[in-house]
Design a protein around this motif. Structure first.
Motif, PDB file in Angstrom:
ATOM      1  N   THR A 381      49.194  67.820  36.138  1.00  0.00           N
ATOM      2  CA  THR A 381      49.166  68.329  34.772  1.00  0.00           C
ATOM      3  C   THR A 381      50.417  67.864  34.047  1.00  0.00           C
ATOM      4  N   ASP A 384      53.069  70.860  29.014  1.00  0.00           N
ATOM      5  CA  ASP A 384      52.344  72.072  28.640  1.00  0.00           C
ATOM      6  C   ASP A 384      50.979  71.753  28.043  1.00  0.00           C
ATOM      7  N   THR A 385      50.539  70.514  28.194  1.00  0.00           N
ATOM      8  CA  THR A 385      49.286  70.090  27.585  1.00  0.00           C
ATOM      9  C   THR A 385      48.104  70.434  28.491  1.00  0.00           C
ATOM     10  N   THR A 386      46.949  70.106  28.007  1.00  0.00           N
ATOM     11  CA  THR A 386      45.739  70.309  28.813  1.00  0.00           C
ATOM     12  C   THR A 386      45.339  69.023  29.541  1.00  0.00           C
ATOM     13  N   THR A 387      46.217  68.023  29.470  1.00  0.00           N
ATOM     14  CA  THR A 387      45.925  66.756  30.137  1.00  0.00           C
ATOM     15  C   THR A 387      46.126  66.900  31.639  1.00  0.00           C
TER      16      THR A 387
END
Length: 494
Positions: A381, A384-387
């Motif tokens: 991950t 703090d992204t959703t990637t």
């Protein structure tokens, strides 16, 4: 005659002698000082090599990897010039004389110059220089310890070669062209995966789809074949003729010449019944009379190689390999003939690194490397992204140790850019290393020095430990997700 007159007479006599000596030296020295980078015609024409406006006076010219230089021939009555390199993978040269320094090592660049000696006659001369390619300063190991191989990491195959390495005439066959000189490497006790192909049952225990077929007289080619097998885990077979060649040098020399003149196809007792199972075939031989032994033609013309990869490798005393490579292409109809490997017969025991790098550059192991990555997966991950990227772990003790570490909880790593090809960060502990020679590509996850993880988005070559791979991801996708500068990634078990 007074004393002053006598002194003047002696001085005049000495000056006259010195002037005569100087005139003689001026006439003789050009003959004795002709070097590898110039050729003098009987007509008095002098041909020299220049890079830019600078005349080359040394036999070896140093270039940094990745750079290009324009090589010029300078002289009177030059009609045409043809350039070639004996190691295009180290330094290639274009038709117009542009040298491209590609990989660390030494290559011989030859210029074949046609010179008009009269209105109706012309002569051909060869002049050459060695190009030593070194790593660029950006890759200097003194600045990045243990990361990038320095120029000593690649053997210089031309250091012991003298000016006789290029024949003065294209029709001249030096005796060393057929000797396939015996080296000191002990190959008599080899326990490698050698298959006896004279039997009708040619089923190999090795599941590899790579075949290494070689013809040898003294053992040099077999030494190269052994190293290729160590690298590829392929199946090795010796090409043998029904009729044995003479044991003495003069006998085999004459026999090989007769076969070449008659364009013969000597009968082989080596038969590969399961050739259809192999899609990559290394073909090895000594250079005889400037070309492949005719037994190689027989072998290549005995099977259907359509759609298969053929990769020649060879050694010689002095001849360059280009003609033999073209002969392989002509005989292996329908095959994709890749860049070959050549070394001098006296150097076969010292080219392990060169063979490894050559095979890596061929790119035949991408599928094999993918197969090393099995089952177990991790999630990566970004910040703090959703990637979230999913990577499959390699099948080694390093990846197992990482799994054990992740069983204790998520692993967060602060990563930084390095050399415009990777993100790297410390994992705060050490894992076991399984270093091997790797050519990285986008998505590779590498353990570096046992205590750092690297996510590659571009290519690098070095000894690393493979941890895993993010599949089906491009360089641009990784750069977009990871961004420029520092980034934090969190790794968890999938």
């Amino acid at each position: 005659m007074n004393k002053k007159a006598m002194i003047e007479k002696k001085v005049y006599k000495k000056v006259t002698i010195i002037m005569i000596l100087l005139l003689v030296m001026a006439a003789v020295l050009p003959v004795f000082h002709m070097t590898a980078v110039q050729a003098v015609e009987k007509t008095g024409n002098l041909v020299q090599l220049q890079i830019g406006r600078k005349r080359i006076t040394k036999k070896t010219y140093r270039m940094e990897q990745g750079t290009k230089k324009k090589l010029n021939t300078v002289g009177k009555a030059i009609k045409s010039v043809q350039f070639y390199s004996n190691k295009k993978n180290v330094a290639s040269i274009s038709k117009t004389g542009v040298i491209h320094a590609k990989h660390a090592g030494t290559a011989k660049i030859t210029a074949v110059v046609k010179i008009r000696t009269s209105q109706t006659k012309q002569e051909k001369k060869k002049i050459w220089l060695k190009v030593k390619v070194v790593k660029s300063e950006e890759q200097d190991t003194s600045k990045t310890p243990d990361r990038i191989e320095d120029s000593s990491g690649t053997k210089d195959l031309s250091e012991t070669e003298d000016s006789s390495g290029i024949n003065s005439s294209e029709d001249t066959i030096l005796p060393t062209d057929i000797i396939d000189t015996v080296n000191t490497t002990d190959i008599s006790n080899s326990t490698s995966n050698d298959t006896n192909f004279t039997d009708s049952n040619t089923e190999s225990e090795n599941a590899s789809n790579i075949l290494i077929a070689y013809f040898t007289r003294s053992g040099n080619t077999e030494t190269l074949a052994n190293r290729i097998q160590e690298k590829t885990e392929g199946t090795k077979v010796k090409i043998e003729t029904v009729k044995d060649y003479s044991q003495d040098y003069s006998g085999v020399y004459d026999e090989a010449m007769k076969e070449k003149e008659e364009n013969a196809r000597p009968e082989l007792k080596t038969i590969v019944d399961n050739m259809a199972e192999y899609d990559t075939i290394f073909i090895g031989y000594p250079i005889w009379h400037g070309d492949t032994p005719m037994a190689i033609r027989t072998f290549l013309e005995s099977y259907d190689f359509t759609g298969k990869k053929i990769i020649p490798f060879c050694s010689s005393g002095s001849s360059s390999p280009e003609i033999s490579f073209e002969s392989v292409k002509a005989s292996a109809a329908g095959a994709d003939v890749l860049d070959g490997f050549w070394t001098r017969g006296t150097e076969v025991a010292n080219v392990k690194d060169e063979i490894d790098e050559w095979i890596d550059r061929l790119g035949i192991f991408k599928k094999h490397e993918e197969e090393k990555i099995m089952g177990n997966k991790i999630h990566i991950t970004v910040g703090d992204t959703t990637t979230v990227f999913t990577a499959e772990l390699a099948n080694n003790s390093s990846a197992e140790a990482l799994k054990d570490l992740l069983l204790q909880g998520p692993l967060t790593i602060s990563m930084s850019d390095y050399a415009n090809m990777e993100k790297v960060g410390s994992i705060g502990t050490s894992l076991p290393r399984n270093d091997e020679h790797i050519v990285t590509e986008a998505g590779d996850i590498i353990l570096y020095q046992g205590n750092s993880l690297v996510i590659y988005y571009d290519t690098n070559t070095w000894n690393f430990t493979r941890i895993g791979k993010i599949k089906n991801v491009t360089k641009d996708q990784l750069l977009e997700a990871l961004g420029n500068g520092d980034v934090t990634v969190t790794i968890t078990l999938a």
